[in-house]
Design a protein around this motif. Sequence first.
Motif, PDB file in Angstrom:
ATOM      1  N   ARG A  70       1.057  -1.257   0.138  1.00 60.48           N
ATOM      2  CA  ARG A  70      -0.225  -0.200  -0.033  1.00 60.48           C
ATOM      3  C   ARG A  70       0.800   1.338  -0.046  1.00 60.48           C
ATOM      4  O   ARG A  70       0.440   2.376  -0.907  1.00 60.48           O
ATOM      5  CB  ARG A  70      -1.006  -0.082   1.105  1.00 60.48           C
ATOM      6  CG  ARG A  70      -1.681   1.346   1.239  1.00 60.48           C
ATOM      7  CD  ARG A  70      -2.577   1.910   0.063  1.00 60.48           C
ATOM      8  NE  ARG A  70      -3.363   0.590  -0.267  1.00 60.48           N
ATOM      9  CZ  ARG A  70      -4.803   0.632   0.283  1.00 60.48           C
ATOM     10  NH1 ARG A  70      -5.308   1.725   0.618  1.00 60.48           N
ATOM     11  NH2 ARG A  70      -5.609  -0.140  -0.182  1.00 60.48           N
ATOM     12  N   ALA A 164     -10.627   3.269   4.608  1.00 59.02           N
ATOM     13  CA  ALA A 164     -10.418   1.953   5.164  1.00 59.02           C
ATOM     14  C   ALA A 164     -11.198   0.769   4.521  1.00 59.02           C
ATOM     15  O   ALA A 164     -10.544  -0.415   4.415  1.00 59.02           O
ATOM     16  CB  ALA A 164     -11.250   2.247   6.557  1.00 59.02           C
ATOM     17  N   TYR A 167      -8.582  -0.375   1.671  1.00 60.10           N
ATOM     18  CA  TYR A 167      -7.689  -1.287   2.292  1.00 60.10           C
ATOM     19  C   TYR A 167      -8.220  -2.468   2.760  1.00 60.10           C
ATOM     20  O   TYR A 167      -7.512  -3.506   2.405  1.00 60.10           O
ATOM     21  CB  TYR A 167      -7.006  -0.332   3.473  1.00 60.10           C
ATOM     22  CG  TYR A 167      -5.987  -1.307   3.921  1.00 60.10           C
ATOM     23  CD1 TYR A 167      -4.542  -0.996   3.714  1.00 60.10           C
ATOM     24  CD2 TYR A 167      -6.313  -2.225   5.020  1.00 60.10           C
ATOM     25  CE1 TYR A 167      -3.461  -1.969   4.229  1.00 60.10           C
ATOM     26  CE2 TYR A 167      -5.251  -3.167   5.679  1.00 60.10           C
ATOM     27  CZ  TYR A 167      -3.967  -2.849   5.178  1.00 60.10           C
ATOM     28  OH  TYR A 167      -2.782  -3.697   5.804  1.00 60.10           O
ATOM     29  N   TYR A 225      -4.342  -1.125   8.162  1.00 59.13           N
ATOM     30  CA  TYR A 225      -4.762   0.185   7.785  1.00 59.13           C
ATOM     31  C   TYR A 225      -4.272   1.172   8.694  1.00 59.13           C
ATOM     32  O   TYR A 225      -3.693   2.445   7.899  1.00 59.13           O
ATOM     33  CB  TYR A 225      -6.221   0.156   7.808  1.00 59.13           C
ATOM     34  CG  TYR A 225      -6.766   1.466   7.353  1.00 59.13           C
ATOM     35  CD1 TYR A 225      -6.752   2.096   6.069  1.00 59.13           C
ATOM     36  CD2 TYR A 225      -7.635   2.320   8.467  1.00 59.13           C
ATOM     37  CE1 TYR A 225      -7.315   3.416   5.820  1.00 59.13           C
ATOM     38  CE2 TYR A 225      -8.171   3.391   8.193  1.00 59.13           C
ATOM     39  CZ  TYR A 225      -8.055   4.135   6.770  1.00 59.13           C
ATOM     40  OH  TYR A 225      -8.575   5.286   6.584  1.00 59.13           O
TER      41      TYR A 225
END
Length: 258
Positions: A70, A164, A167, A225
């Motif tokens: 990420r 969120a 993710y 996250y």
Amino acid sequence: MKEKIKLEFTQFKLLLRSVPGWLTALFVMSVFAMNILANKSISLPVSWLALDCGIIVSWFAFLAMDTVTRRFGPKGATQLSIVAICFNLLFCLIFFACSKIGGIWGESAVEGSENIINNALDNTIGGTWYVVLGSTVAFVASAVINNFTNWGTGRLFRKKSDGAVAYIVTAYVSTAVAQFADNLIFALIVSLNFFGWTILQCVTCALTGMIAELLFEVVFSFLGYKICQKWKKEGVGKEYLDFVASSKIANAEIKATE
């Protein structure tokens, strides 16, 4: 070509400096630990579910890859995964060498069973070549699958890619696909050829193991996250990301002159 290699190597060194040391250390430890712990199976009340103690730490390896993907991208996460597997192989070699050194394990001091217990401990620590081979191939393949599936799924969330929901969805999808691949590849290499499993058993084990490991991702994904959000807020990896952006321009210029 030399310039490309130099850029790649510089980028790789910058990646290792940019990823927080605690995450790299825990990632490497989890990869090594899950292979050692996989030697112990878990007793379950149902016959259709086969799990080993490696599941206790394997979830962290995939959580770490999700967070690195990420923030640093799939290429960076894959490179870090290769670093982890290299350290794993190094320690496997060290443990194998130790298993060949003459001596007595403390836990084998049971009258009448010293040799049996000592040999069993040596075999557990030393490992078996086909298990090491299977776990290495399976992890490298699943790491690539996980990282690029995570990245590809994340591209579907164009408006709220940092949210969120984005993710969690990308983490669930990538973990499910990669864990299934990891379990299946290992089963096909090791269990099918050395333990006499059938293809159906390999697929069933891969599927049930994936479901069990995905539950850990469900529990801990929000932690991943929050880590990503903290990294973004603090600018963790900014130097690496800036270098990657400039490297793309440099590579394009090099390609144009070739």
